[in-house]
Design an enzyme around this catalytic site. Structure first.
Site, PDB file in Angstrom:
ATOM      1  N   LYS A  98       0.040  23.955 -20.202  1.00 57.37           N
ATOM      2  CA  LYS A  98       0.651  23.564 -21.481  1.00 57.37           C
ATOM      3  C   LYS A  98       1.748  24.576 -21.812  1.00 57.37           C
ATOM      4  CE  LYS A  98      -3.045  21.110 -23.750  1.00 57.37           C
ATOM      5  NZ  LYS A  98      -3.749  20.896 -22.477  1.00 57.37           N
ATOM      6  N   ASP A 132       1.352  19.570 -18.827  1.00 57.86           N
ATOM      7  CA  ASP A 132       0.713  18.692 -19.810  1.00 57.86           C
ATOM      8  C   ASP A 132       1.727  18.330 -20.894  1.00 57.86           C
ATOM      9  OD1 ASP A 132      -1.772  18.740 -18.618  1.00 57.86           O
ATOM     10  OD2 ASP A 132      -2.632  20.216 -19.995  1.00 57.86           O
ATOM     11  N   GLN A 161       3.202   9.780 -22.194  1.00 50.97           N
ATOM     12  CA  GLN A 161       2.154   9.211 -23.050  1.00 50.97           C
ATOM     13  C   GLN A 161       2.538   7.793 -23.470  1.00 50.97           C
ATOM     14  OE1 GLN A 161       3.203  12.464 -25.440  1.00 50.97           O
ATOM     15  NE2 GLN A 161       1.182  13.435 -25.410  1.00 50.97           N
ATOM     16  N   ARG A 182       2.168  11.790 -14.363  1.00 53.80           N
ATOM     17  CA  ARG A 182       0.855  11.386 -14.891  1.00 53.80           C
ATOM     18  C   ARG A 182       1.083  10.497 -16.106  1.00 53.80           C
ATOM     19  NH1 ARG A 182      -2.239  16.141 -17.513  1.00 53.80           N
ATOM     20  NH2 ARG A 182      -2.551  16.789 -15.353  1.00 53.80           N
ATOM     21  N   LYS A 185      -2.607   7.661 -22.115  1.00 53.40           N
ATOM     22  CA  LYS A 185      -2.338   6.921 -23.364  1.00 53.40           C
ATOM     23  C   LYS A 185      -1.773   7.857 -24.436  1.00 53.40           C
ATOM     24  CE  LYS A 185      -5.741   3.262 -22.662  1.00 53.40           C
ATOM     25  NZ  LYS A 185      -6.853   2.485 -23.240  1.00 53.40           N
ATOM     26  N   GLY A 186      -2.247   9.107 -24.470  1.00 52.20           N
ATOM     27  CA  GLY A 186      -1.781  10.056 -25.492  1.00 52.20           C
ATOM     28  C   GLY A 186      -2.918  10.439 -26.415  1.00 52.20           C
ATOM     29  N   ALA A 187      -3.039  11.736 -26.713  1.00 52.58           N
ATOM     30  CA  ALA A 187      -4.226  12.250 -27.393  1.00 52.58           C
ATOM     31  C   ALA A 187      -3.971  12.798 -28.795  1.00 52.58           C
ATOM     32  CB  ALA A 187      -4.854  13.348 -26.533  1.00 52.58           C
ATOM     33  N   THR A 224      -6.624   7.706 -16.817  1.00 51.32           N
ATOM     34  CA  THR A 224      -7.299   6.863 -17.809  1.00 51.32           C
ATOM     35  C   THR A 224      -8.753   6.661 -17.397  1.00 51.32           C
ATOM     36  OG1 THR A 224      -7.272   4.715 -18.919  1.00 51.32           O
ATOM     37  CG2 THR A 224      -6.528   4.730 -16.632  1.00 51.32           C
ATOM     38  N   HIS A 225      -9.613   6.438 -18.410  1.00 50.75           N
ATOM     39  CA  HIS A 225     -11.014   6.072 -18.129  1.00 50.75           C
ATOM     40  C   HIS A 225     -11.239   4.606 -18.427  1.00 50.75           C
ATOM     41  CE1 HIS A 225     -10.739  10.220 -19.696  1.00 50.75           C
ATOM     42  NE2 HIS A 225     -11.293  10.449 -18.519  1.00 50.75           N
ATOM     43  N   ARG A 286     -10.660  16.877 -29.432  1.00 49.61           N
ATOM     44  CA  ARG A 286      -9.806  15.747 -29.024  1.00 49.61           C
ATOM     45  C   ARG A 286     -10.604  14.733 -28.218  1.00 49.61           C
ATOM     46  NH1 ARG A 286      -5.780  19.421 -28.408  1.00 49.61           N
ATOM     47  NH2 ARG A 286      -5.951  19.517 -26.147  1.00 49.61           N
TER      48      ARG A 286
HETATM   49  C1  LIG Z   1      -6.442  13.555 -16.297  1.00 50.95           C
HETATM   50  C2  LIG Z   1      -6.018  13.385 -17.718  1.00 50.95           C
HETATM   51  C3  LIG Z   1      -5.020  14.175 -18.224  1.00 50.95           C
HETATM   52  C4  LIG Z   1      -4.584  14.007 -19.534  1.00 50.95           C
HETATM   53  N1  LIG Z   1      -3.518  14.731 -19.982  1.00 50.95           N
HETATM   54  C5  LIG Z   1      -3.033  14.489 -21.225  1.00 50.95           C
HETATM   55  C6  LIG Z   1      -1.841  15.103 -21.696  1.00 50.95           C
HETATM   56  O1  LIG Z   1      -1.212  15.912 -21.013  1.00 50.95           O
HETATM   57  N2  LIG Z   1      -1.422  14.801 -22.947  1.00 50.95           N
HETATM   58  C7  LIG Z   1      -2.075  13.898 -23.755  1.00 50.95           C
HETATM   59  O2  LIG Z   1      -1.624  13.620 -24.875  1.00 50.95           O
HETATM   60  N3  LIG Z   1      -3.215  13.321 -23.325  1.00 50.95           N
HETATM   61  C8  LIG Z   1      -3.706  13.575 -22.102  1.00 50.95           C
HETATM   62  N4  LIG Z   1      -4.848  12.946 -21.683  1.00 50.95           N
HETATM   63  C9  LIG Z   1      -5.678  12.197 -22.664  1.00 50.95           C
HETATM   64  C10 LIG Z   1      -5.230  10.764 -22.777  1.00 50.95           C
HETATM   65  O3  LIG Z   1      -3.981  10.716 -23.402  1.00 50.95           O
HETATM   66  C11 LIG Z   1      -6.231   9.925 -23.593  1.00 50.95           C
HETATM   67  O4  LIG Z   1      -6.330  10.468 -24.876  1.00 50.95           O
HETATM   68  C12 LIG Z   1      -7.598   9.835 -22.992  1.00 50.95           C
HETATM   69  O5  LIG Z   1      -7.585   9.756 -21.604  1.00 50.95           O
HETATM   70  C13 LIG Z   1      -8.317   8.581 -23.543  1.00 50.95           C
HETATM   71  O6  LIG Z   1      -7.665   7.407 -23.147  1.00 50.95           O
HETATM   72  P1  LIG Z   1      -8.244   6.436 -22.003  1.00 50.95           P
HETATM   73  O7  LIG Z   1      -7.080   5.860 -21.275  1.00 50.95           O
HETATM   74  O8  LIG Z   1      -9.159   7.208 -21.139  1.00 50.95           O
HETATM   75  O9  LIG Z   1      -9.014   5.282 -22.710  1.00 50.95           O
HETATM   76  P2  LIG Z   1      -9.496   4.962 -24.207  1.00 50.95           P
HETATM   77  O10 LIG Z   1      -8.488   4.055 -24.843  1.00 50.95           O
HETATM   78  O11 LIG Z   1      -9.903   6.207 -24.929  1.00 50.95           O
HETATM   79  O12 LIG Z   1     -10.798   4.140 -23.895  1.00 50.95           O
HETATM   80  C14 LIG Z   1     -10.723   2.845 -23.314  1.00 50.95           C
HETATM   81  C15 LIG Z   1     -12.032   2.509 -22.634  1.00 50.95           C
HETATM   82  O13 LIG Z   1     -12.305   3.469 -21.591  1.00 50.95           O
HETATM   83  C16 LIG Z   1     -13.699   3.683 -21.501  1.00 50.95           C
HETATM   84  N5  LIG Z   1     -14.002   5.088 -21.838  1.00 50.95           N
HETATM   85  C17 LIG Z   1     -13.175   5.972 -22.420  1.00 50.95           C
HETATM   86  N6  LIG Z   1     -13.792   7.154 -22.596  1.00 50.95           N
HETATM   87  C18 LIG Z   1     -15.036   7.004 -22.122  1.00 50.95           C
HETATM   88  C19 LIG Z   1     -16.180   7.860 -22.042  1.00 50.95           C
HETATM   89  N7  LIG Z   1     -16.163   9.108 -22.532  1.00 50.95           N
HETATM   90  N8  LIG Z   1     -17.301   7.365 -21.486  1.00 50.95           N
HETATM   91  C20 LIG Z   1     -17.343   6.102 -21.041  1.00 50.95           C
HETATM   92  N9  LIG Z   1     -16.314   5.234 -21.101  1.00 50.95           N
HETATM   93  C21 LIG Z   1     -15.181   5.686 -21.633  1.00 50.95           C
HETATM   94  C22 LIG Z   1     -14.345   2.766 -22.511  1.00 50.95           C
HETATM   95  O14 LIG Z   1     -14.639   1.553 -21.871  1.00 50.95           O
HETATM   96  C23 LIG Z   1     -13.248   2.583 -23.536  1.00 50.95           C
HETATM   97  O15 LIG Z   1     -13.389   1.418 -24.296  1.00 50.95           O
HETATM   98  C24 LIG Z   1      -5.247  13.057 -20.370  1.00 50.95           C
HETATM   99  C25 LIG Z   1      -6.265  12.265 -19.853  1.00 50.95           C
HETATM  100  C26 LIG Z   1      -6.644  12.395 -18.547  1.00 50.95           C
HETATM  101  C27 LIG Z   1      -7.708  11.492 -18.014  1.00 50.95           C
END
Ligand SMILES: Cc1cc2nc3c(=O)[nH]c(=O)nc-3n(C[C@H](O)[C@H](O)[C@H](O)COP(=O)(O)OP(=O)(O)OC[C@H]3O[C@@H](n4cnc5c(N)ncnc54)[C@H](O)[C@@H]3O)c2cc1C
Length: 306
Positions: A98, A132, A161, A182, A185-187, A224-225, A286
C-alpha cells in the site's frame, strides 16, 4: 447501512481497544491474518505453497504519518523478500504494497522511492510487487506511481476497483501486453459521484471490466470470492483460450479456502492474499464490513469467556 457502521467502527480507537483486549480476539484474527511476525508470514506461505497456491503477502500498516514509519515499512518488505528468497519461496510468493504505508499521504516522492526499493528487491529475488488500491482520492496518484515503476519493473501489478465509475476506462488503459491487473470490487466507502452504490451495479461493472481484461493482452488477476464472478471468469478463460499461465484467480486468506482448493484442483492458478503484522484492526473490520455474516462468528468470539 451495517457496512457503513462497521467501516466507521474501523476508524474508532475506542472500538479498536475493546476488540483488541477481548478474550479470543487472537483466534478470530488468526482466521484472516497469518500472524504478527515475518516468521509467521513465512510459515503460512510455506503451508499454502505446499497446497498448490501462489501467494501475495501484505504487511499490514496503514496509518503511516512520518517518514520514519514509511522507511520502517519499506525495510520490513526488504527483510520479507530476502527471507522468501532464502527459503526458496519466490517466485510463488510475491508482495502486495500500500503506497499509503510508504508515505503517499504526506510525501509522494518518498512513497515512490520506497516502492522502487521494494520493486528492485523483488526483482532480484525473482518475484513481483502489486500496488494495492486504496480510497478514490489516491487512485490518480497510485496509477502515476505505477506508471513510473513500470518503466524499470514492467511486471509491477495494478489494482482496479469495479465500484469506481472510471474503472472500465482504466482497464482499457492497462490491458496491454505485460500489464498485470488485479480486478476487485472495491473495499472502501465511496460517494455516489465516483462509485456505483448498489451491489448489482458493481457486479455489472465487474463483468464489463473482466471482459475488457480477459479479451486484452495483459495478465488479469480476478480477485473475488463471488461464485458468479468466478464462474464468469472460468467461462471467459475458455472463450478467450487463456490457460493457467495467462490469468489467475485471487482470494483472501481465510475466505472460501475450499473454493481456492477446488480451483487449484481444476488446474487454475490461484493466489491467496496473505496479510500479517500487528496493525490488523482496520483490515479485519473491512472484511467484516464486506460480509456482516462474519459478525456472528466475531461476536461469539468477543463474548466468549473460554
Ligand atoms: C486478493 C484480493 C485483493 C484485494 N485487494 C484490494 C485492494 O487493493 N483494494 C480494494 O479496495 N479492495 C481489495 N480487495 C477487496 C475487494 O475489493 C472486495 O471488497 C472483497 O473481495 C469482497 O468482494 P467479493 O468480490 O469477494 O464479493 P462480495 O460482493 O463481497 O460477495 C459476493 C458473494 O461472494 C461470496 N462470499 C464473499 N465473501 C465470502 C465469505 N467470507 N465466505 C463465503 N462466501 C463469501 C458470497 O456468496 C457473496 O454473496 C481485494 C480482494 C481480494 C480477494
Amino acid at each position: 447501512m451495517l457496512r457503513s457502521v462497521i467501516l466507521a467502527a474501523s476508524r474508532s480507537s475506542q472500538v479498536e481497544r475493546l476488540v483488541a483486549t477481548a478474550p479470543y480476539t487472537r483466534d478470530v484474527v488468526r482466521r484472516f491474518v497469518a500472524g504478527v511476525a515475518t516468521d509467521d508470514a513465512l510459515r503460512a506461505t510455506r503451508r499454502l505453497v505446499d497446497d498448490g497456491l501462489a501467494i501475495t503477502i501484505d504487511h499490514l500498516g496503514e496509518d503511516t504519518v512520518t517518514p520514519e514509519q514509511a522507511t520502517a515499512t519499506r525495510d520490513e518488505y526488504l527483510k520479507l523478500l530476502a527471507m522468501l528468497s532464502g527459503a526458496g519461496l519466490t517466485p510463488a510468493a510475491e508482495v502486495s504494497v500500500k503506497l499509503s504505508a510508504l508515505g503517499q499521504l504526506f510525501d509522494e516522492q518518498l512513497a515512490y522511492d520506497n516502492a522502487r526499493a521494494i520493486c528492485a528487491a523483488a526483482d532480484s529475488a525473482g518475484t513481483t510487487v502489486t500496488l494495492d488500491m486504496e480510497d478514490h482520492t489516491t487512485t490518480d496518484s497510485t496509477l502515476e506511481v505505477l506508471a513510473k515503476l513500470r518503466k524499470d519493473f514492467p511486471s509491477t501489478g495494478a489494482v482496479l476497483q469495479a465500484y469506481l465509475r472510471r474503472t472500465e476506462s482504466d482497464c482499457r488503459e492497462l490491458s496491454s501486453a505485460g500489464s498485470r491487473v488485479r480486478l476487485c470490487k472495491g473495499a472502501y466507502s465511496e460517494p455516489e459521484s465516483v462509485a456505483y452504490q448498489s451491489a448489482r451495479e458493481v457486479d455489472k461493472s465487474y463483468v464489463r471490466c473482466l471482459n475488457i481484461l480477459m479479451s486484452g493482452d495483459g495478465y488479469p488477476m480476478l480477485a473475488t470470492h463471488d461464485p458468479r464472478m468466478i464462474s464468469i471468469g472460468e467461462d471467459r478463460a475458455r472463450w478467450f483460450d487463456r490457460g493457467p499461465e495467462r490469468f489467475e484467480f485471487q482470494m483472501l486468506y481465510g475466505i472460501r479456502p475450499e473454493e481456492q482448493a477446488r480451483l487449484v484442483g481444476e488446474g487454475y492458478t490461484v493466489r491467496t492474499y496473505l496479510p500479517y503484522g500487528d496493525e490488523w484492526y482496520g483490515y479485519l473490520m473491512r472484511r467484516l464490513a464486506e460480509r456482516p455474516a462474519n459478525l456472528v462468528f466475531f461476536g461469539r468470539a468477543l463474548i466468549s469467556r473460554k
